[in-house]
Design a protein around this motif. Structure first.
Motif, PDB file in Angstrom:
ATOM      1  N   HIS A   1       7.306   8.889  26.854  1.00 33.68           N
ATOM      2  CA  HIS A   1       8.134   8.464  27.983  1.00 33.68           C
ATOM      3  C   HIS A   1       8.692   9.674  28.729  1.00 33.68           C
ATOM      4  O   HIS A   1       8.623   9.738  29.960  1.00 33.68           O
ATOM      5  CB  HIS A   1       9.273   7.568  27.491  1.00 33.68           C
ATOM      6  CG  HIS A   1      10.234   7.194  28.568  1.00 33.68           C
ATOM      7  ND1 HIS A   1       9.901   6.318  29.577  1.00 33.68           N
ATOM      8  CD2 HIS A   1      11.501   7.607  28.813  1.00 33.68           C
ATOM      9  CE1 HIS A   1      10.931   6.200  30.394  1.00 33.68           C
ATOM     10  NE2 HIS A   1      11.919   6.959  29.948  1.00 33.68           N
ATOM     11  N   MET A   2       9.218  10.633  27.999  1.00 34.10           N
ATOM     12  CA  MET A   2       9.790  11.821  28.641  1.00 34.10           C
ATOM     13  C   MET A   2       8.705  12.669  29.304  1.00 34.10           C
ATOM     14  O   MET A   2       8.926  13.238  30.371  1.00 34.10           O
ATOM     15  CB  MET A   2      10.571  12.657  27.623  1.00 34.10           C
ATOM     16  CG  MET A   2      11.761  11.932  27.025  1.00 34.10           C
ATOM     17  SD  MET A   2      12.889  11.283  28.263  1.00 34.10           S
ATOM     18  CE  MET A   2      13.734  12.759  28.732  1.00 34.10           C
ATOM     19  N   ARG A   3       7.548  12.730  28.713  1.00 28.98           N
ATOM     20  CA  ARG A   3       6.448  13.500  29.301  1.00 28.98           C
ATOM     21  C   ARG A   3       6.032  12.892  30.630  1.00 28.98           C
ATOM     22  O   ARG A   3       5.823  13.601  31.621  1.00 28.98           O
ATOM     23  CB  ARG A   3       5.271  13.533  28.332  1.00 28.98           C
ATOM     24  CG  ARG A   3       4.133  14.424  28.775  1.00 28.98           C
ATOM     25  CD  ARG A   3       3.066  14.533  27.702  1.00 28.98           C
ATOM     26  NE  ARG A   3       2.555  13.257  27.265  1.00 28.98           N
ATOM     27  CZ  ARG A   3       1.483  12.667  27.779  1.00 28.98           C
ATOM     28  NH1 ARG A   3       0.808  13.252  28.745  1.00 28.98           N
ATOM     29  NH2 ARG A   3       1.075  11.512  27.319  1.00 28.98           N
ATOM     30  N   ARG A   4       5.941  11.567  30.672  1.00 30.65           N
ATOM     31  CA  ARG A   4       5.583  10.902  31.932  1.00 30.65           C
ATOM     32  C   ARG A   4       6.702  11.031  32.961  1.00 30.65           C
ATOM     33  O   ARG A   4       6.429  11.189  34.144  1.00 30.65           O
ATOM     34  CB  ARG A   4       5.287   9.426  31.676  1.00 30.65           C
ATOM     35  CG  ARG A   4       3.983   9.199  30.998  1.00 30.65           C
ATOM     36  CD  ARG A   4       3.626   7.733  30.953  1.00 30.65           C
ATOM     37  NE  ARG A   4       2.516   7.533  30.039  1.00 30.65           N
ATOM     38  CZ  ARG A   4       2.504   6.637  29.085  1.00 30.65           C
ATOM     39  NH1 ARG A   4       3.530   5.842  28.912  1.00 30.65           N
ATOM     40  NH2 ARG A   4       1.467   6.528  28.287  1.00 30.65           N
ATOM     41  N   LEU A   5       7.930  10.976  32.508  1.00 26.68           N
ATOM     42  CA  LEU A   5       9.074  11.064  33.403  1.00 26.68           C
ATOM     43  C   LEU A   5       9.141  12.435  34.081  1.00 26.68           C
ATOM     44  O   LEU A   5       9.382  12.525  35.280  1.00 26.68           O
ATOM     45  CB  LEU A   5      10.362  10.802  32.626  1.00 26.68           C
ATOM     46  CG  LEU A   5      11.653  10.665  33.415  1.00 26.68           C
ATOM     47  CD1 LEU A   5      11.595   9.439  34.301  1.00 26.68           C
ATOM     48  CD2 LEU A   5      12.827  10.584  32.467  1.00 26.68           C
TER      49      LEU A   5
END
Length: 90
Positions: A83-87
């Motif tokens: 999630h953080m990587r995509r964000l």
């Protein structure tokens, strides 16, 4: 579950194990070109947790509450990382 009478010899099982180990090594090498080292490490951690669950289901190994907590944390960590990587990718 495994049976006590097997038609496979020890040599055959070792050869099969060597083949699967080689295939796993080649696939890991190929994915390193497609993923960052951190993503590779996260995927490896998830793989280990899934193998633990597979052994629990297949062999009926006992599960402690701390073991369940650890596996939940692994899966949660993988989802949070993705999630953080995509964000922050955009």
């Amino acid at each position: 579950p495994p049976s006590s009478s097997s038609s496979w010899s020890t040599g055959q099982l070792l050869l099969l194990d060597a083949i699967f180990y080689h295939l796993q090594s080649v696939s890991a090498y190929c994915t390193m070109g497609c993923m960052s080292p951190v993503s590779q490490s996260v995927a490896n951690t998830l793989k280990r947790a899934l193998l633990v669950w597979a052994s629990i289901l297949y062999f009926g190994n006992p599960v402690t509450s701390s073991g369940v907590l650890g596996m939940v944390l692994v899966v949660l960590g993988v989802f949070l990382y993705n999630h953080m990587r995509r964000l922050y990718q955009s």
